[in-house]
Design a protein around this motif. Structure first.
Motif, PDB file in Angstrom:
ATOM      1  N   ALA A   1      14.485  -1.567   1.797  1.00 42.02           N
ATOM      2  CA  ALA A   1      14.241  -2.167   0.530  1.00 42.02           C
ATOM      3  C   ALA A   1      13.538  -3.129  -0.264  1.00 42.02           C
ATOM      4  CB  ALA A   1      14.472  -4.240   1.586  1.00 42.02           C
ATOM      5  N   VAL A   2      12.913  -2.932  -1.163  1.00 35.01           N
ATOM      6  CA  VAL A   2      12.092  -2.115  -1.846  1.00 35.01           C
ATOM      7  C   VAL A   2      11.065  -4.045  -3.017  1.00 35.01           C
ATOM      8  CG1 VAL A   2      11.420  -1.632  -4.104  1.00 35.01           C
ATOM      9  CG2 VAL A   2      13.029  -0.207  -2.808  1.00 35.01           C
ATOM     10  N   VAL A   3      10.343  -4.326  -2.509  1.00 35.04           N
ATOM     11  CA  VAL A   3       9.969  -5.877  -3.059  1.00 35.04           C
ATOM     12  C   VAL A   3       8.766  -5.159  -3.527  1.00 35.04           C
ATOM     13  CG1 VAL A   3       8.801  -7.509  -2.568  1.00 35.04           C
ATOM     14  CG2 VAL A   3      10.074  -6.974  -1.364  1.00 35.04           C
ATOM     15  N   LEU A   4       8.728  -5.241  -5.205  1.00 36.85           N
ATOM     16  CA  LEU A   4       7.851  -4.864  -6.424  1.00 36.85           C
ATOM     17  C   LEU A   4       7.300  -6.088  -6.923  1.00 36.85           C
ATOM     18  CD1 LEU A   4       9.347  -1.980  -7.504  1.00 36.85           C
ATOM     19  CD2 LEU A   4       7.473  -1.791  -6.265  1.00 36.85           C
ATOM     20  N   ASP A   5       6.079  -6.527  -7.058  1.00 34.99           N
ATOM     21  CA  ASP A   5       5.876  -7.479  -7.201  1.00 34.99           C
ATOM     22  C   ASP A   5       6.010  -9.301  -6.865  1.00 34.99           C
ATOM     23  OD1 ASP A   5       3.483  -6.202  -9.193  1.00 34.99           O
ATOM     24  OD2 ASP A   5       5.256  -6.372 -10.390  1.00 34.99           O
ATOM     25  N   GLY A   6       6.689  -9.165  -5.681  1.00 35.48           N
ATOM     26  CA  GLY A   6       6.669 -10.354  -4.771  1.00 35.48           C
ATOM     27  C   GLY A   6       7.870 -10.220  -4.676  1.00 35.48           C
ATOM     28  N   ALA A   7       9.092  -9.555  -5.636  1.00 30.97           N
ATOM     29  CA  ALA A   7      10.551  -9.466  -6.191  1.00 30.97           C
ATOM     30  C   ALA A   7      11.649  -8.862  -5.197  1.00 30.97           C
ATOM     31  CB  ALA A   7      10.999  -9.967  -8.045  1.00 30.97           C
ATOM     32  N   LEU A   8      12.502  -8.834  -5.588  1.00 31.84           N
ATOM     33  CA  LEU A   8      13.426  -7.934  -4.338  1.00 31.84           C
ATOM     34  C   LEU A   8      13.460  -7.138  -5.398  1.00 31.84           C
ATOM     35  CD1 LEU A   8      14.277  -6.856  -1.512  1.00 31.84           C
ATOM     36  CD2 LEU A   8      15.778  -8.923  -1.514  1.00 31.84           C
ATOM     37  N   ARG A   9      14.245  -5.710  -5.203  1.00 37.98           N
ATOM     38  CA  ARG A   9      14.957  -5.214  -6.147  1.00 37.98           C
ATOM     39  C   ARG A   9      15.828  -4.875  -5.934  1.00 37.98           C
ATOM     40  NH1 ARG A   9      11.870  -7.240 -10.870  1.00 37.98           N
ATOM     41  NH2 ARG A   9      10.257  -7.448 -10.564  1.00 37.98           N
ATOM     42  N   ARG A  10      17.141  -5.042  -6.249  1.00 40.82           N
ATOM     43  CA  ARG A  10      18.225  -4.366  -5.745  1.00 40.82           C
ATOM     44  C   ARG A  10      19.534  -3.177  -6.139  1.00 40.82           C
ATOM     45  NH1 ARG A  10      18.719  -9.846  -5.914  1.00 40.82           N
ATOM     46  NH2 ARG A  10      19.003 -10.901  -3.928  1.00 40.82           N
TER      47      ARG A  10
END
Length: 414
Positions: free
Chosen positions: A223-232
């Motif tokens: 799972a990828v979280v960038l700048d506090g947001a989950l990226r789907r």
């Protein structure tokens, strides 16, 4: 150009949302305490408290002993039974359900096996019935939101699991069954994404706005979280790292089969086999069979890691074999982490799932060392703080956020 002043309605919405957030995070508060924490005037706080009480979101729950008796001593709290929530962790052959109030206080929990060889419709009905039973036991008469975490790709257009080899058909039927039988909004999210939400909010990544979670359980994912947001990703498939082509598998993965990808190196069955090569037997294993013991409960790969760490701690005859096994496993995990790091440079990788949790700081340190030799990008590797429980926790947090946005009002757009 000077900014446009906020309208009175927008200002009220912002103030109400701020007060509700403080009541959620700090617990019951007096109007005087709300005034201090919000920085708003006393009349403004009095107005918003009256408004929130009228909306059925806040009520008097007691009095504070530190304040003078009277109106200023009243403690206001969120009406926790204003809505009820449910979260489901859907695995290959079983389901775990939890039901809570609006603030997340647990009211009921249930787990049941759902055989992989049963009729898909019957299996889906059995899982839906488990939720219905838990809701009744909890006395949850205001079920508002249900969040389901499941393996595989979630179609962003329909919000349902997509057809995928190796996943049971009842997973897809379950979403339709729930939406037909449960009077609530039903959300579906990939299990690894939910685990990352939980690690971000309450686990190993609480101080990191950017990180990648490598899920190491029965299967493997990211799972990828960038700048506090989950990226789907564009199709909901960001993090399908089990399909990543890596050396050491002898072949390449295909669009329908990840057995030639990273899954073949760090999936539970592969980790169990690697442990056996080093003479490490997982507790509860019979010593044979490729995938036995991986149908439910803690994956055999995680049990093998625990056994190896116990051998190391005991410093007995098997310590050398355990050390070699953990080094070999760390090298395999580092391959996946290096590929992710080369593309995203997240600065932090969390080893999640049951295997990552079982390996703890010892395995994370070995992976970090191997990763440093593979990549020039400095990447910290941490062990999951929540393990397999992260999926259910992430589902509950997602359900709670959704329900509170609906009931409290979504945060205004700046």
């Amino acid at each position: 150009m000077s900014p446009t002043p906020a309208s009175p309605r927008t200002a009220r919405a912002v103030n109400d949302r701020l007060a509700l957030r403080l009541l959620q995070e700090e617990g019951p508060l007096t109007a005087r305490r709300l005034t201090r924490l919000t920085g708003l005037s006393r009349p403004t706080v009095a107005d918003l408290v009256e408004r929130l009480q009228g909306a059925g979101l806040v009520r008097v729950v007691g009095e504070s002993g530190t304040e003078r008796r009277g109106p200023n001593a009243r403690l206001y709290g969120i009406v926790a039974d204003r809505a009820h929530l449910a979260a489901l962790d859907v695995r290959l052959r079983g389901v775990t359900v939890t039901v809570t109030d609006l603030l997340g206080a647990p009211l009921a929990r249930a787990t049941a096996p759902v055989g992989g060889d049963t009729d898909p419709d019957r299996a889906a009905d059995r899982a839906a019935a488990l939720l219905e039973r838990a809701v009744r036991e909890a006395g949850a008469t205001r079920l508002h939101t249900v969040c389901l975490g499941a393996p595989g790709l979630i179609d962003p257009a329909t919000g349902a699991p997509r057809d995928a080899a190796g996943l049971p058909a009842w997973h897809r039927r379950l979403v339709a069954a729930l939406r037909a039988r449960v009077p609530a909004a039903v959300l579906v999210e990939n299990e690894t994404n939910l685990a990352a939400v939980a690690e971000l909010r309450e686990g190993a990544a609480r101080d990191r706005g950017t990180f990648v979670l490598l899920w190491l359980g029965h299967g493997v994912g990211a799972a990828v979280v960038l700048d506090g947001a989950l990226r789907r990703g564009a199709s909901g498939g960001a993090g399908e790292i089990g399909f990543l082509p890596v050396p050491g598998t002898g072949r390449l993965p295909s669009a329908t089969d990840c057995s030639g990808g990273l899954h073949a190196l760090v999936g539970s069955a592969a980790v169990r086999a690697l442990a056996a090569e080093h003479g490490i037997e997982a507790a509860g294993d019979g010593g044979g069979g490729g995938g036995g013991g991986d149908g439910g409960g803690e994956p055999a790969g995680a049990r093998a890691v625990r056994a190896a760490l116990e051998h190391l701690a005991a410093r007995g005859a098997a310590a050398g074999a355990a050390d070699a096994f953990l080094d070999a496993l760390a090298g395999r995990v580092a391959l996946g982490a290096a590929a992710v790091g080369a593309v995203l440079d997240p600065g932090c990788v969390v080893l999640g799932g049951e295997l990552g949790h079982a390996g703890g700081a010892a395995l994370a340190a070995r992976v970090e060392e191997r990763l440093a030799a593979l990549s020039p990008l400095r990447t910290e590797v941490r062990a999951s703080a929540l393990g397999g429980a992260a999926v259910l926790r992430g589902a509950l947090l997602t359900a709670r956020d959704t329900a509170q946005d609906a009931l409290f009002g979504s945060p205004p757009v700046p």
